[in-house]
Enzyme design. Structure first.
Site, PDB file in Angstrom:
ATOM      1  N   TYR A   1       0.830  -1.205   0.000  1.00  0.00           N
ATOM      2  CA  TYR A   1       0.000   0.000   0.000  1.00  0.00           C
ATOM      3  C   TYR A   1       0.866   1.258   0.000  1.00  0.00           C
ATOM      4  CZ  TYR A   1      -4.695  -1.884   0.931  1.00  0.00           C
ATOM      5  OH  TYR A   1      -5.917  -2.494   0.833  1.00  0.00           O
TER       6      TYR A   1
ATOM      7  N   LYS B   1       2.812 -15.263   3.233  1.00  0.00           N
ATOM      8  CA  LYS B   1       3.101 -16.045   2.022  1.00  0.00           C
ATOM      9  C   LYS B   1       4.615 -16.284   2.012  1.00  0.00           C
ATOM     10  CE  LYS B   1       1.941 -17.912  -1.972  1.00  0.00           C
ATOM     11  NZ  LYS B   1       1.140 -19.137  -2.075  1.00  0.00           N
TER      12      LYS B   1
ATOM     13  N   ASP C   1      -3.116 -18.302   0.969  1.00  0.00           N
ATOM     14  CA  ASP C   1      -4.041 -19.044   0.096  1.00  0.00           C
ATOM     15  C   ASP C   1      -4.782 -20.113   0.904  1.00  0.00           C
ATOM     16  OD1 ASP C   1      -1.552 -20.250   0.396  1.00  0.00           O
ATOM     17  OD2 ASP C   1      -1.402 -20.946  -1.681  1.00  0.00           O
TER      18      ASP C   1
ATOM     19  N   ASP D   1      -6.762  -6.910   4.148  1.00  0.00           N
ATOM     20  CA  ASP D   1      -7.846  -6.241   3.423  1.00  0.00           C
ATOM     21  C   ASP D   1      -8.738  -7.296   2.768  1.00  0.00           C
ATOM     22  OD1 ASP D   1      -9.267  -4.090   2.176  1.00  0.00           O
ATOM     23  OD2 ASP D   1      -8.191  -4.545   0.316  1.00  0.00           O
TER      24      ASP D   1
ATOM     25  N   ASP E   1     -12.752  -8.899   4.048  1.00  0.00           N
ATOM     26  CA  ASP E   1     -13.953  -8.847   3.190  1.00  0.00           C
ATOM     27  C   ASP E   1     -14.543 -10.248   3.082  1.00  0.00           C
ATOM     28  OD1 ASP E   1     -13.716  -6.114   2.582  1.00  0.00           O
ATOM     29  OD2 ASP E   1     -14.263  -6.447   0.485  1.00  0.00           O
TER      30      ASP E   1
HETATM   31  C1  IPM Z   1     -10.610  -0.835   3.657  1.00  0.00           C
HETATM   32  C2  IPM Z   1     -10.744  -0.292   2.274  1.00  0.00           C
HETATM   33  C3  IPM Z   1      -9.520   0.553   1.953  1.00  0.00           C
HETATM   34  C4  IPM Z   1      -8.305  -0.334   2.007  1.00  0.00           C
HETATM   35  C5  IPM Z   1      -9.600   1.311   0.616  1.00  0.00           C
HETATM   36  C6  IPM Z   1     -10.857   2.151   0.502  1.00  0.00           C
HETATM   37  C7  IPM Z   1      -8.381   2.149   0.387  1.00  0.00           C
HETATM   38  O1  IPM Z   1     -10.936  -1.306   1.350  1.00  0.00           O
HETATM   39  O2  IPM Z   1     -10.524  -0.047   4.608  1.00  0.00           O
HETATM   40  O3  IPM Z   1     -10.588  -2.068   3.813  1.00  0.00           O
HETATM   41  O4  IPM Z   1      -7.960  -1.011   1.027  1.00  0.00           O
HETATM   42  O5  IPM Z   1      -7.660  -0.367   3.060  1.00  0.00           O
HETATM   43 MN    MN Z   2     -11.144  -3.277   2.191  1.00  0.00          MN
END
Ligand code: IPM
Ligand code: MN
Length: 364
Positions: free
Chosen positions: A142, A189, A221, A245, A249
């Protein structure tokens, strides 16, 4: 208790859900005689439109001078399909994370029993899952150097980590593991990446200071697969920025919806609290977004930044009670949800406030 809270609603549904996180804080202040004062600032697409800068200095200064920040969401579809855009909403979020030194992103996968049926996974697999993610937030690919050839034929993002960056988040995760079931899984990884081998080396070193915590190392993975195969296997999960990240999700599906997950970003100064979901422009302004992640982010603020454990619990209980009564936003309904119980953003927020009120404490 006296605190200054900065509210940054941001983009898209951030505007409508953050209202309810703030309202929950106001309700708690009223019931427990705390003095919370609120200021507001802009960030993201709305800030680019107003000032040309996704994180105006005024917002950053207010952030640095506040006791905690409640944030909504960031992003706009118009940039997603325009790879050439130089100024992007997300830059605001990355910059504020760096400037405030928010290196630890804590994402609890809080599973309410009432929502077992809302997930795409089988209830029998999910039941009893309780995972606490520690995602490193100010390093990795990042923030590494980015390059792009002038003729557009090549681009690169540098993935890098310093030992101290791994160590400080590892310590936070081990401390949390010690207070929970004493199991920690570090995800990397290391079979391919040098940064992951450094990560594993540091985590192994830190783990020696926590002999009471059972430490496991897993490749990303495999972790992505195990998370949906047997989520109960995990307790505290420690991982790098990009892996965290993606994994969180994925893990949001365990909780039924992205609209349910709150997060805390902390470092050495002001804490930053936000839902893990994005700006969801497709549903923005329609009063259908789920406000629960913002409300639960407010609870995390009370607990982590202000040490108000009881007040935080009141909010979490209020969310549980509201779900128990049967109320749902559209993202967490299933075929058995009665039409009358499907609520919009504002009605859902109001129901949670009522449920907070119903637990009214006796204030001396
Ligand atoms: C999160 C989001 C952010 C990230 C984006 C919006 C930059 O997806 O907070 O998880 O990737 O960290
Ligand atoms: Mn995110």
């Amino acid at each position: 208790m006296k605190k200054n809270i900065l509210v940054i609603p941001g983009d898209g549904i951030g505007q409508e859900v953050t209202k309810w996180g703030k309202a929950a804080l106001e309700k708690i202040a009223e019931l427990y005689s705390h003095q919370f004062s609120f200021d507001e600032a802009i960030m993201g697409h709305v800030a680019i439109e107003a000032t040309g800068d996704p994180l105006p200095d005024e917002t950053l200064n207010k952030a640095k001078n506040s006791d905690a920040i409640l944030f909504g969401a960031i992003g706009h579809a118009k940039y997603d399909n325009d790879p050439s855009a130089k100024v992007r909403p997300e830059q605001g979020l990355l910059k504020i994370r760096k400037e405030l030194g928010l290196y630890a992103n804590i994402r609890p996968i809080l599973l309410f029993d009432e929502l077992l049926e809302a997930s795409s996974l089988k209830p029998a697999i999910l039941k009893g899952t309780d995972i606490l993610f520690f995602r490193e937030l100010t390093g990795d690919v990042y923030f590494g150097e980015k390059t792009k050839a002038d003729d557009g034929s090549y681009a690169s993002d540098l993935m890098n980590y310093h030992r101290y960056e791994v160590e400080r988040i590892a310590v936070k995760a081990f401390e949390a593991a010690r207070m929970r079931s004493k199991r920690l899984c570090s995800v990397d990884k290391a079979n391919v990446l040098e940064t992951s081998r450094l990560w594993r080396d540091v985590v192994q070193e830190v783990s020696k200071r926590y002999p009471d915590v059972e430490t496991e190392h897993m490749f990303i993975d495999n972790a992505a697969m195990q998370l949906v195969k047997n989520p109960r296997k995990f307790d505290v999960v420690l991982t790098a920025n990009l892996f965290g990240d993606i994994l969180t999700d994925e893990a949001s599906q365990i909780a039924g919806s992205m609209g349910m997950l709150a997060s805390a970003s902390i470092g050495d100064g002001t804490g930053f609290f936000e839902p893990i979901h994005g700006s969801a422009h497709d549903i923005a302004g329609k009063n259908i977004a789920n406000p629960l992640a913002s409300i639960l982010s407010a609870a995390l603020m009370l607990e982590i930044s202000f040490g108000l454990k009881e007040e935080a619990k009141v909010i979490t209980n209020a969310v549980a009670d509201t779900l128990k009564t049967g109320y749902r936003t559209t993202d967490i309904t299933n075929t058995s949800t009665a039409q009358d119980y499907i609520l919009g953003t504002a009605d859902m927020g109001a129901k949670v406030l009522e449920a907070i009120e119903a637990q009214k404490p006796i204030v001396q």
